[in-house]
Design a protein around this motif. Sequence first.
Motif, PDB file in Angstrom:
ATOM      1  N   UNK A  39      66.861   1.557  78.624  1.00  0.00           N
ATOM      2  CA  UNK A  39      67.827   2.501  79.178  1.00  0.00           C
ATOM      3  C   UNK A  39      68.114   3.545  78.096  1.00  0.00           C
ATOM      4  N   UNK A  40      67.138   4.445  77.890  1.00  0.00           N
ATOM      5  CA  UNK A  40      67.239   5.425  76.799  1.00  0.00           C
ATOM      6  C   UNK A  40      68.398   6.398  76.977  1.00  0.00           C
ATOM      7  N   UNK A  41      68.827   6.641  78.211  1.00  0.00           N
ATOM      8  CA  UNK A  41      69.981   7.521  78.400  1.00  0.00           C
ATOM      9  C   UNK A  41      71.233   6.896  77.777  1.00  0.00           C
ATOM     10  N   UNK A  42      71.330   5.592  77.842  1.00  0.00           N
ATOM     11  CA  UNK A  42      72.503   4.881  77.305  1.00  0.00           C
ATOM     12  C   UNK A  42      72.330   4.515  75.832  1.00  0.00           C
ATOM     13  N   UNK A  43      71.141   4.044  75.453  1.00  0.00           N
ATOM     14  CA  UNK A  43      70.941   3.478  74.118  1.00  0.00           C
ATOM     15  C   UNK A  43      69.973   4.268  73.240  1.00  0.00           C
ATOM     16  N   UNK A  44      69.389   5.324  73.763  1.00  0.00           N
ATOM     17  CA  UNK A  44      68.366   6.046  73.030  1.00  0.00           C
ATOM     18  C   UNK A  44      68.904   6.825  71.839  1.00  0.00           C
ATOM     19  N   UNK A  45      68.181   6.740  70.729  1.00  0.00           N
ATOM     20  CA  UNK A  45      68.483   7.506  69.526  1.00  0.00           C
ATOM     21  C   UNK A  45      67.174   7.839  68.821  1.00  0.00           C
TER      22      UNK A  45
END
Length: 165
Positions: free
Chosen positions: A57-63
């Motif tokens: 879930x890169x929108x939530x956890x992406x960096x």
Amino acid sequence: MKIFLDCEFTQLNQDSKLISIALVSESGAEFYVELTDTYSVESCSDFVIQHVLPQLDCLRYGQTLVEARVSLRRFLSGFDEELEVCSDAPNWDWDFFVDLVDVKHQPWPAQVMNQPTNLISLFSQINTEALEHIELRDLPHHALLDARVLAELFNTLVSQLKVSS
């Protein structure tokens, strides 16, 4: 304090790239990040494409890698006690952790022990009677969920050993 580490990465070879990393402490504090700029789908094994990538879930956890390094340092600095990093796959996970700590450009975090604890070795030393009461489930191949399972397993075993002594 023990802190349980798990990573997901592109494939099982020397060219592997980090996809996600999680740390779960004995106290329940959690760090989790999915890297957005360290790998491509084309560099992933079929297993990773089928089982790991759909859970992200890169929108939530992406960096980005740079952001993740700052976030990890911030998380680790929140502990006053010495941290013992524990992994069920230290031959893989530890190198990714060290890279994310960025010791090439910054000193090693003072409160973090500079070598991992191998949970498989640690668990193999535990009384087999204590292990009989544990229901082992397959890890979900999601770094945060897997780190939570490792922490839960360790805490369950420790509490059972205290009860039986």
